[in-house]
Design a protein around this motif. Structure first.
Motif, PDB file in Angstrom:
ATOM      1  N   LEU A 184       0.827  -1.206   0.000  1.00  0.00           N
ATOM      2  CA  LEU A 184       0.000   0.000   0.000  1.00  0.00           C
ATOM      3  C   LEU A 184       0.868   1.265   0.000  1.00  0.00           C
ATOM      4  O   LEU A 184       0.517   2.266  -0.624  1.00  0.00           O
ATOM      5  CB  LEU A 184      -0.906   0.024   1.227  1.00  0.00           C
ATOM      6  CG  LEU A 184      -2.069  -0.990   1.204  1.00  0.00           C
ATOM      7  CD1 LEU A 184      -2.677  -1.122   2.587  1.00  0.00           C
ATOM      8  CD2 LEU A 184      -3.109  -0.565   0.174  1.00  0.00           C
ATOM      9  N   ALA A 185       2.013   1.174   0.690  1.00  0.00           N
ATOM     10  CA  ALA A 185       2.874   2.341   0.777  1.00  0.00           C
ATOM     11  C   ALA A 185       3.518   2.670  -0.565  1.00  0.00           C
ATOM     12  O   ALA A 185       4.079   3.746  -0.729  1.00  0.00           O
ATOM     13  CB  ALA A 185       3.954   2.100   1.829  1.00  0.00           C
ATOM     14  N   GLY A 186       3.421   1.764  -1.487  1.00  0.00           N
ATOM     15  CA  GLY A 186       3.898   2.062  -2.829  1.00  0.00           C
ATOM     16  C   GLY A 186       5.273   1.537  -3.145  1.00  0.00           C
ATOM     17  O   GLY A 186       5.924   2.000  -4.075  1.00  0.00           O
ATOM     18  N   VAL A 187       5.756   0.554  -2.399  1.00  0.00           N
ATOM     19  CA  VAL A 187       7.025  -0.073  -2.733  1.00  0.00           C
ATOM     20  C   VAL A 187       6.890  -0.698  -4.125  1.00  0.00           C
ATOM     21  O   VAL A 187       5.836  -1.235  -4.473  1.00  0.00           O
ATOM     22  CB  VAL A 187       7.390  -1.133  -1.680  1.00  0.00           C
ATOM     23  CG1 VAL A 187       8.645  -1.892  -2.076  1.00  0.00           C
ATOM     24  CG2 VAL A 187       7.564  -0.486  -0.326  1.00  0.00           C
TER      25      VAL A 187
ATOM     26  N   LEU B  14      -1.150   7.277  -5.321  1.00  0.00           N
ATOM     27  CA  LEU B  14      -0.551   5.930  -5.383  1.00  0.00           C
ATOM     28  C   LEU B  14      -1.206   5.012  -4.341  1.00  0.00           C
ATOM     29  O   LEU B  14      -1.575   3.871  -4.624  1.00  0.00           O
ATOM     30  CB  LEU B  14       0.959   6.027  -5.114  1.00  0.00           C
ATOM     31  CG  LEU B  14       1.723   4.686  -5.153  1.00  0.00           C
ATOM     32  CD1 LEU B  14       1.558   4.011  -6.508  1.00  0.00           C
ATOM     33  CD2 LEU B  14       3.200   4.903  -4.849  1.00  0.00           C
ATOM     34  N   LEU B  15      -1.390   5.575  -3.118  1.00  0.00           N
ATOM     35  CA  LEU B  15      -2.022   4.783  -2.048  1.00  0.00           C
ATOM     36  C   LEU B  15      -3.426   4.355  -2.472  1.00  0.00           C
ATOM     37  O   LEU B  15      -3.814   3.200  -2.288  1.00  0.00           O
ATOM     38  CB  LEU B  15      -2.081   5.628  -0.763  1.00  0.00           C
ATOM     39  CG  LEU B  15      -2.712   4.929   0.427  1.00  0.00           C
ATOM     40  CD1 LEU B  15      -1.710   3.986   1.079  1.00  0.00           C
ATOM     41  CD2 LEU B  15      -3.198   5.935   1.460  1.00  0.00           C
ATOM     42  N   ARG B  18      -3.148   1.584  -5.067  1.00  0.00           N
ATOM     43  CA  ARG B  18      -2.756   0.306  -4.442  1.00  0.00           C
ATOM     44  C   ARG B  18      -3.896  -0.240  -3.578  1.00  0.00           C
ATOM     45  O   ARG B  18      -4.164  -1.449  -3.548  1.00  0.00           O
ATOM     46  CB  ARG B  18      -1.512   0.517  -3.577  1.00  0.00           C
ATOM     47  CG  ARG B  18      -0.237   0.761  -4.390  1.00  0.00           C
ATOM     48  CD  ARG B  18       0.339  -0.545  -4.866  1.00  0.00           C
ATOM     49  NE  ARG B  18       1.415  -0.368  -5.822  1.00  0.00           N
ATOM     50  CZ  ARG B  18       2.706  -0.605  -5.547  1.00  0.00           C
ATOM     51  NH1 ARG B  18       3.074  -0.968  -4.344  1.00  0.00           N
ATOM     52  NH2 ARG B  18       3.613  -0.457  -6.474  1.00  0.00           N
ATOM     53  N   ALA B  19      -4.579   0.668  -2.846  1.00  0.00           N
ATOM     54  CA  ALA B  19      -5.693   0.226  -2.001  1.00  0.00           C
ATOM     55  C   ALA B  19      -6.799  -0.367  -2.856  1.00  0.00           C
ATOM     56  O   ALA B  19      -7.456  -1.342  -2.473  1.00  0.00           O
ATOM     57  CB  ALA B  19      -6.231   1.387  -1.171  1.00  0.00           C
ATOM     58  N   LEU B  22      -5.635  -3.899  -3.786  1.00  0.00           N
ATOM     59  CA  LEU B  22      -5.761  -4.794  -2.632  1.00  0.00           C
ATOM     60  C   LEU B  22      -7.240  -5.036  -2.287  1.00  0.00           C
ATOM     61  O   LEU B  22      -7.647  -6.164  -1.995  1.00  0.00           O
ATOM     62  CB  LEU B  22      -5.026  -4.191  -1.421  1.00  0.00           C
ATOM     63  CG  LEU B  22      -4.555  -5.188  -0.368  1.00  0.00           C
ATOM     64  CD1 LEU B  22      -3.604  -6.198  -0.979  1.00  0.00           C
ATOM     65  CD2 LEU B  22      -3.853  -4.443   0.775  1.00  0.00           C
TER      66      LEU B  22
END
Lengths: 382, 647
Positions: A184-187, B14-15, B18-19, B22
């Motif tokens: 989630l942190a974007g790694v 970005l979060l 990504r969220a 997920l």
């Protein structure tokens, strides 16, 4: 960005904070807990003792704990992340020496008034420390190998200690939750692809090597893996629980056999019916409708957490909330997969429903953090 | 530390991305869980519901009451009586050792049994009742019941156990029951589920075994709900079984008890049969044993005593013992010749004491010879030479065929164990079994019931009944099953010349009633019940020429095993035959001395339906008979035994 930058006047203060709680989330938690009380009352054969009553007391305690945690500003919790994580590691170390043995594994420390499972606590503090880490880390560094190695070590440290207890279920949950926050942190996704690829490769190698000269594990270890993956191959041992659990679920049908009418649980065919396998009793007595309703409640809890997190521009707060939601998801997903015969049997309880003290308190503590993040979110301006 | 606003915005985007990824994965997983639920709970619900029912519902069989057995007059021969046992439940008893000790102060417990019970209690589930004592008397049981509060977990239970009120009198006829053994289960194809009940009892030998199907009945069943540990939670429903059918035998208990008492002290057997309908009024073998011992589980000491006894108490000699019929066979040889028309009844043969046949010398039992004898005299004096002469003329095939018409060499269909077929040889049989051809000497031996011939007392009784009635009467043992009369044994006419039969009966009458008859000493003088019969003495050893020259050793001087068998067959009353009797005393010596007196007593007892008046006996016998009657009265059981509370 930091909390110092938004004005205090936009954040509620004093007792008024209670009005700004994420009330739908709180009500959903209470609803799930009530399902738990009902099922514990049922598996005890229509009695509040020995399970339903203590569970209710604990939930009230947990709910108050959640409110207290929610009242404390989120920036305080962020500052506490390092201390909390270090404390957890110390407790995990303490379990090694002073822990009580339960079911052959050292898992808790007896505090007198309650039994504390540090591994439960680790789920929260790991999320806290990782969220704080990525809040602090300048974003252009997040995919550099050194700055990736640090959170990996932060994750592996508690995982290794929990694995020693040995508590495979919790270590997998910790690993998955930690990895989830890094994602989630974007790694950069390449790291995840590499880890997943390596994992798949290793597992393939282990199975491919079986029976060849360069066999990686001993024969008995393979046999253990076999029964772990396919309990049906051992119908009287490990498979018995899963078979009985599936029978209970299946015999529920659409509408279930009725409250306190489940023969599988009432006649003790179900194992651990008040803890890990409590979902089967629900499914047997309230059928597909009941089981699916609980699944929906769980999904809604996740949805409310995600909505709250994405609306929160504070990076620590949103990562923390998403991490807690992920943890919660892993909890019920693994438990349900297990009782439905989709996953091997690992000791993971059904969150807020299974009987159990420290798991309940730690969960409510976690949702307290999420509530604090919600209450203290930046309202306007940066 | 301050961060540029654009950095914050980029990070949050970005979060969010990504969220979303997920979240999508989580949603997919929730969908998968929902689909699995639907698969298990909706698609496969019926199958799992069935499995759940199988889990919780257990069918327990209820053993039916076994059919009871009565004699022809309704006297009980095999009954079910309540038997009491004491069981213990571990979880109720708490300290099982202490409970057993307390119990031991009230009733006598077998230490071995107690050890076994304690071990079993520790091994099995705590709620299962384990038997501590069996066959507990009513007094002991009452004492336990009164003290129940001081004996936690100890409960008395009632079951049914098989009892033979007349015990040893019916040991060979009824046999006994016993718990199903592995051997029994192997033997039976597709065994009834009942047989799997621990300690369920089935017939082991005799009528109990042969009529097992009728006696057993049909199992009832109760459906019970059990929990995972197998504990019965409640009874769902119950279907009572069908009790087994009651049997009524053709045996007359009063006569049976008398005959058994009369045979007491001998190794002997006797059969009494109705000449018209074939009803077997008495079947006795002596010595006998108490079948009740076997029901309870016989001790190895008792069992060894029975098996090692040289008089073979376990053998049912009356139907499974086979003996050379000896001179009782002479009627068959004579009838074969008469029916063939080869001799007239008045034709005479000269008996010099021996006869040369095919270069071999055959002797008459009377070395001096009988002189000129006709049919009646030859039978009456049991002259052997007359029958040697007939046999050579008639040939073995005709004799053997005639024997079969009289029921010899045939396995009669009565429900007792090991009913013997006996042996009536033919030329074909000898070449098949011995690989030798038949020689005329074999025929000569066969003519007087020696050589290869073997017959059982039952067969001899049938033969006599057929001679007396002129019909092919068959023996019958079961009178009714479940109150339904079984087919009578009455048969069609033998199809023999009635004149010939009458001559045979007349000759048999002379054997008993003429002064020179071999059984004259055992005659009956009451005209209404006079009997006709034939003695037989069958050799169990060869008499060598050397011995014959030196003088045949008297039976009394031989060891028991080598003495002759004594046989006697008769029917009575002569004028209107009602019963046929066959008696064999193993190694008893001469038929006239050992077997005929028994047959006379049995005949009179049967015809009078009880103890006969002394007037039926010749004057000089009366004192002896009077004494004998007194002795026998003492050893007969009370016929109308109610079997109330004896185990």
């Amino acid at each position: 960005m930091s909390y110092l930058e938004y004005t205090v006047k936009h954040v509620p203060s004093g007792p008024r904070k209670i009005l700004y709680l994420n009330w739908p989330l709180a009500l959903l938690l209470a609803a799930v807990a009530c399902v738990g009380f009902l099922m514990l009352y049922s598996v005890a054969g229509g009695s509040f003792s020995p399970w339903a009553e203590p569970q209710m007391k604990r939930f009230v305690m947990g709910f108050v704990l959640m409110l207290i945690v929610a009242m404390v500003p989120i920036w305080f919790w962020r500052n506490m992340a390092g201390v909390a994580f270090a404390g957890t590691l110390l407790l995990l170390l303490g379990v090694e020496f002073f822990g009580s043995v339960g079911k052959g594994a050292q898992r808790w420390i007896d505090l007198g008034f309650m039994r504390l499972q540090p591994s439960e606590l680790a789920k929260i503090t790991l999320v806290m420390i990782l969220a704080a880490y990525y809040d602090w880390l300048p974003s252009h560094k997040k995919s550099r190998p050194f700055w990736v190695l640090i959170p990996v070590l932060l994750i592996l440290l508690p995982v290794a200690m929990v694995l020693r207890q040995p508590d495979l279920g919790t270590s997998i949950l910790l690993l998955a939750a930690g990895g989830g926050i890094m994602f989630l942190a974007g790694v950069h996704w390449a790291y995840f692809a590499a880890v997943i690829g390596a994992g798949v490769g290793l597992i393939t190698a282990v199975f491919q090597s079986r029976g060849t000269e360069w066999q990686l594990l001993k024969d008995y270890q393979y046999r253990r893996i076999d029964t772990f993956l396919d309990p049906a191959s051992d119908p009287l041992g490990a498979g018995y629980h899963i078979t009985q659990s599936k029978i209970a679920l299946g015999s529920g049908g659409w509408t279930g056999r009725g409250f306190m009418q489940g023969t599988q649980s009432r006649l003790n065919f179900l194992p651990e019916k008040h803890t890990d396998f409590i979902f089967t009793t629900l499914a047997e007595e309230f059928g597909f409708i009941g089981a699916f309703s609980l699944l929906t409640l769980y999904a809604l809890i996740i949805v409310f957490c995600v909505v709250s997190a994405l609306a929160n521009k504070d990076r620590f707060a949103s990562l923390l909330t998403l991490g807690i939601a992920l943890n919660f998801f892993l909890f019920f997903a693994v438990n349900m997969s297990m009782v439905m015969g989709l996953a091997p049997v690992v000791g993971v309880p059904l969150p807020l429903v299974s009987f159990g003290g420290s798991a309940m308190l730690v969960l409510m503590l976690a949702f307290g953090l999420a509530q604090s993040a919600h209450v203290h979110r930046p309202r306007q301006g940066y | 530390m301050k961060r540029p606003r654009v950095d914050v915005e980029a990070n949050h985007r970005l979060l969010t991305r990504r969220a979303a990824i997920l979240g999508g994965v989580q949603l997919a997983f929730v969908g998968a869980l929902g689909a699995r639920m639907q698969f298990l709970q909706v698609d496969q619900a019926d199958q799992f519901r069935l499995l759940a029912e199988e889990n919780r519902i257990n069918i327990r069989l209820i053993p039916p009451a076994r059919g009871e057995i009565f004699d022809r007059n309704g006297v009980a021969l095999a009954r079910n009586v309540p038997s009491y046992r004491i069981v213990m439940v571990r979880e109720d008893a708490g300290d099982i050792e202490a409970s057993v000790e307390a119990l031991g102060k009230l009733v006598t417990l077998d230490p071995d049994e107690v050890q076994r019970a304690l071990a079993e209690m520790k091994r099995s589930a705590p709620f299962l009742p384990i038997t501590v004592a069996e066959e507990v008397s009513w007094e002991d049981l009452s004492r336990v019941s009164v003290n129940a509060p001081a004996l936690p977990g100890v409960t008395p239970e009632v079951g049914l156990s098989r009892v033979y009120p007349l015990g040893s009198d019916y040991a060979h006829v009824l046999g006994y029951v016993g718990p199903v053994s592995d051997f029994d289960l192997q033997r039976i194809e597709d065994p009834d589920q009942l047989l799997r009940i621990p300690r369920f009892q089935i017939g082991k030998v005799g009528v109990e075994a042969k009529i097992e199907e009728n006696l057993r009945g049909k199992a009832g069943a109760r459906r019970v709900e059990v929990n995972a540990a197998g504990r019965v939670m409640r009874e769902l429903d119950r279907r009572e079984g069908t009790p087994g059918s009651d049997l009524q035998l053709t045996i007359d208990s009063k006569l049976q008890s008398y005959v058994q008492a009369r045979l007491n002290g001998e190794s002997a057997s006797a059969i009494v049969m109705d000449v018209e309908n074939g009803d077997l009024l008495s079947i006795c073998s002596a010595p006998t044993y108490d079948p009740n011992l076997f029901v309870r589980g016989i001790s190895s000491r008792d069992y060894n005593m029975l098996t090692e006894n040289k008089y073979r108490p376990l053998a049912s000699k009356a139907v499974q013992g086979t003996y050379p019929p000896g001179s009782t066979f002479k009627m068959v040889t004579a009838m074969a010749a008469l029916e063939e028309g080869l001799i007239g009844p008045d034709e005479t043969v000269y008996c010099p004491g021996h006869l040369e046949v095919a270069g071999r010398r055959f002797h008459c039992w009377k070395r001096a010879g009988h002189g000129w004898v006709d049919l009646q005299n030859s039978l009456k004096q049991s002259c052997d030479i007359y029958y040697y002469d007939l046999a050579v003329k008639v040939g073995i095939e005709k004799i053997s065929a005639m024997a079969r018409r009289f029921g010899l060499g045939e396995r009669h269909d009565i429900p007792m164990s090991a009913v013997a077929q006996g042996l009536m040889p033919t030329m074909d049989w000898k070449s098949r079994v011995h690989g030798q051809s038949w020689v005329v000497g074999d025929t000569v031996n066969a003519s007087i019931g020696q050589g290869f011939l073997l017959s059982s007392p039952l067969q001899l009784a049938v033969m006599t009944a057929r001679l007396a009635s002129g019909t092919a009467v068959k023996p019958r043992l079961i009178k009714t099953i479940d109150g339904i009369e079984q087919p009578s044994g009455a048969g069609p006419s033998l199809g023999m010349n009635e004149n010939n039969l009458r001559k045979m009966r007349r000759a048999m009458y002379a054997t008993v009633n003429d002064r020179r008859g071999t059984a004259y000493g055992s005659r009956i003088i009451e005209d209404a019940v006079r009997m006709a019969g034939k003695t037989g003495t069958s050799q169990v050893r060869n008499i060598t020429a050397a011995e014959r020259r030196a003088g045949v050793v008297r039976n009394e001087d031989l060891p028991w095993e080598r003495r002759d068998h004594a046989l006697f067959v008769n029917f009575a009353p002569y004028d209107d035959p009602k019963i046929a009797v066959a008696v064999i005393v193993e190694h008893g010596g001469g038929g006239s001395k050992a077997a005929a007196p028994i047959a006379r007593d049995v005949t009179l007892q049967a015809l009078y339906g009880g103890e006969p008046p002394l007037e039926a006996y010749p004057t000089k016998d009366r004192d002896r008979i009077k004494q004998q009657q007194q002795v026998l009265r003492g050893i007969q059981p009370v016929a109308n035994f109610a079997g109330r509370d004896q185990a």
